[in-house]
Write an enzyme that holds these catalytic residues in place. Structure first.
Site, PDB file in Angstrom:
ATOM      1  N   LYS A   1       6.026  -4.249  -1.037  1.00  0.00           N
ATOM      2  CA  LYS A   1       5.450  -5.104  -0.005  1.00  0.00           C
ATOM      3  C   LYS A   1       5.354  -6.546  -0.511  1.00  0.00           C
ATOM      4  O   LYS A   1       5.677  -7.497   0.201  1.00  0.00           O
ATOM      5  CB  LYS A   1       4.085  -4.557   0.440  1.00  0.00           C
TER       6      LYS A   1
ATOM      7  N   GLN B   1      -4.037   0.545   1.829  1.00  0.00           N
ATOM      8  CA  GLN B   1      -3.001   1.509   1.453  1.00  0.00           C
ATOM      9  C   GLN B   1      -3.591   2.924   1.444  1.00  0.00           C
ATOM     10  O   GLN B   1      -4.645   3.162   0.850  1.00  0.00           O
ATOM     11  CB  GLN B   1      -2.439   1.128   0.075  1.00  0.00           C
TER      12      GLN B   1
ATOM     13  N   ASP C   1      -0.827  -2.776  10.151  1.00  0.00           N
ATOM     14  CA  ASP C   1      -0.319  -1.403  10.068  1.00  0.00           C
ATOM     15  C   ASP C   1      -0.274  -0.762  11.460  1.00  0.00           C
ATOM     16  O   ASP C   1       0.337   0.290  11.630  1.00  0.00           O
ATOM     17  CB  ASP C   1      -1.263  -0.553   9.196  1.00  0.00           C
TER      18      ASP C   1
HETATM   19  N1  GUN Z   1       0.759   5.114   2.835  1.00  0.00           N
HETATM   20  C1  GUN Z   1       1.991   5.584   3.106  1.00  0.00           C
HETATM   21  N2  GUN Z   1       2.550   4.881   4.120  1.00  0.00           N
HETATM   22  C2  GUN Z   1       1.646   3.942   4.490  1.00  0.00           C
HETATM   23  C3  GUN Z   1       1.655   2.907   5.469  1.00  0.00           C
HETATM   24  O1  GUN Z   1       2.612   2.716   6.232  1.00  0.00           O
HETATM   25  N3  GUN Z   1       0.529   2.157   5.529  1.00  0.00           N
HETATM   26  C4  GUN Z   1      -0.548   2.378   4.712  1.00  0.00           C
HETATM   27  N4  GUN Z   1      -1.602   1.589   4.869  1.00  0.00           N
HETATM   28  N5  GUN Z   1      -0.579   3.328   3.807  1.00  0.00           N
HETATM   29  C5  GUN Z   1       0.514   4.098   3.683  1.00  0.00           C
END
Ligand code: GUN
Length: 282
Positions: free
Chosen positions: A54, A98, A121
């Site tokens: 990211k 996350q 998200d």
């Molecule tokens: N953990 C696995 N995929 C994701 C995602 O797309 N967003 C978040 N916040 N956590 C994750």
């Protein structure tokens, strides 16, 4: 048939370095510097690796990013208080927490705390509800990335049969809604589905998000279908998806690889959502 590979890596790179970069430049001219904050709780190895990706993609698009780290022993209140501070910080346009979180922290409470306008998200009840209603919203990243990859193949989903395997809140449910909004006929399958092969037999598009390595193989894929593989698993040091890639390649017209398929598109969508959140500031 030998499938064309839909490279999420290439599609994402193109979106990041052209469209998104241009939009960031335009925002910078208005003195707006899009910023994403990623909250990372504990030391889940996979999460740390996703977060690094990211940060890398943020750099490619020219946006700012910051990772806020908490020990796995952090309290729910500490997390909620930090979200509150981010909600009130005008310099931050997007925030994600996350997942997964340690068991003592309620995901529901945490997601409910995020300001929907910064929920890049697309996980808050407000944004999920807007998606369901077909209203403008921040669309969750994996489903958004999947739709961009389907668009990159040139397929028109109108009247097409899409079979989705997996009914998660993060992927299966939202992607089924997005496909319906593009006039596809969607069949939702899950662990209790009977005769899965029959549900796959007339699919034009197959989206597999079950979290089981090689759950679907080529014998179940109709000739010429487009296959989107959302899974990622490390089996004896080798990555694979929810689809048996080799056998599926012999039947599909196009397929996403693992790695380099859905993963980079998910991160690209996160960056785009942060830019959208910044663009909405007047
Ligand atoms: N953990 C696995 N995929 C994701 C995602 O797309 N967003 C978040 N916040 N956590 C994750």
């Amino acid at each position: 048939m030998v499938a064309k590979i839909i490279s999420g890596r290439e599609v994402a790179e193109k979106i990041l370095t052209t469209d998104l970069k241009n939009r960031v430049d335009a925002l910078n001219k208005r003195n707006i510097k899009p910023k994403l904050v990623v909250m990372l709780v504990g030391d889940v190895k996979a999460s740390a690796s996703y977060v690094r990706q990211k940060e890398k993609f943020a750099v490619k698009a020219g946006i700012a990013s910051e990772v806020v780290r908490f020990e796995s022993s952090a309290t729910e209140d500490e997390i909620l208080n930090k979200i509150d501070a981010i909600n009130n910080d005008d310099k931050i346009h997007g925030v994600i927490v996350q997942l997964p979180l340690p068991d003592h922290i309620s995901i529901t409470k945490v997601l409910n705390k995020i300001d929907p306008s910064k929920d890049v998200d697309g996980f808050t009840p407000t944004n999920v509800g807007k998606l369901f209603l077909g209203e403008e919203t921040l669309v969750s990243c994996t489903p958004k990335g999947i739709m961009q990859m389907l668009a990159s193949t040139g397929v028109d989903l109108t009247g097409k049969n899409v079979t989705v395997i997996g009914r998660s809140n993060i992927v299966g449910k939202p992607v089924s809604i997005l496909c319906q909004q593009q006039n596809a006929t969607v069949t939702m399958c899950h662990s209790k589905t009977k005769n899965l092969n029959a549900k796959l037999s007339d699919a034009d598009v197959v989206i597999v998000a079950v979290g089981v390595p090689k759950f679907v193989d080529g014998s179940q894929i109709p000739e010429g279908a487009i296959v989107i593989d959302v899974g990622i698993h490390n089996i004896d040091g080798k990555l694979c998806g929810d689809v048996d890639f080799e056998s599926a390649c012999e039947k599909a017209s196009a397929i996403t690889p693992v790695p380099g398929g859905v993963g980079p598109m998910t991160v690209c969508a996160l960056i785009e959502n942060t830019i959208i959140a910044a663009e909405r500031i007047n």
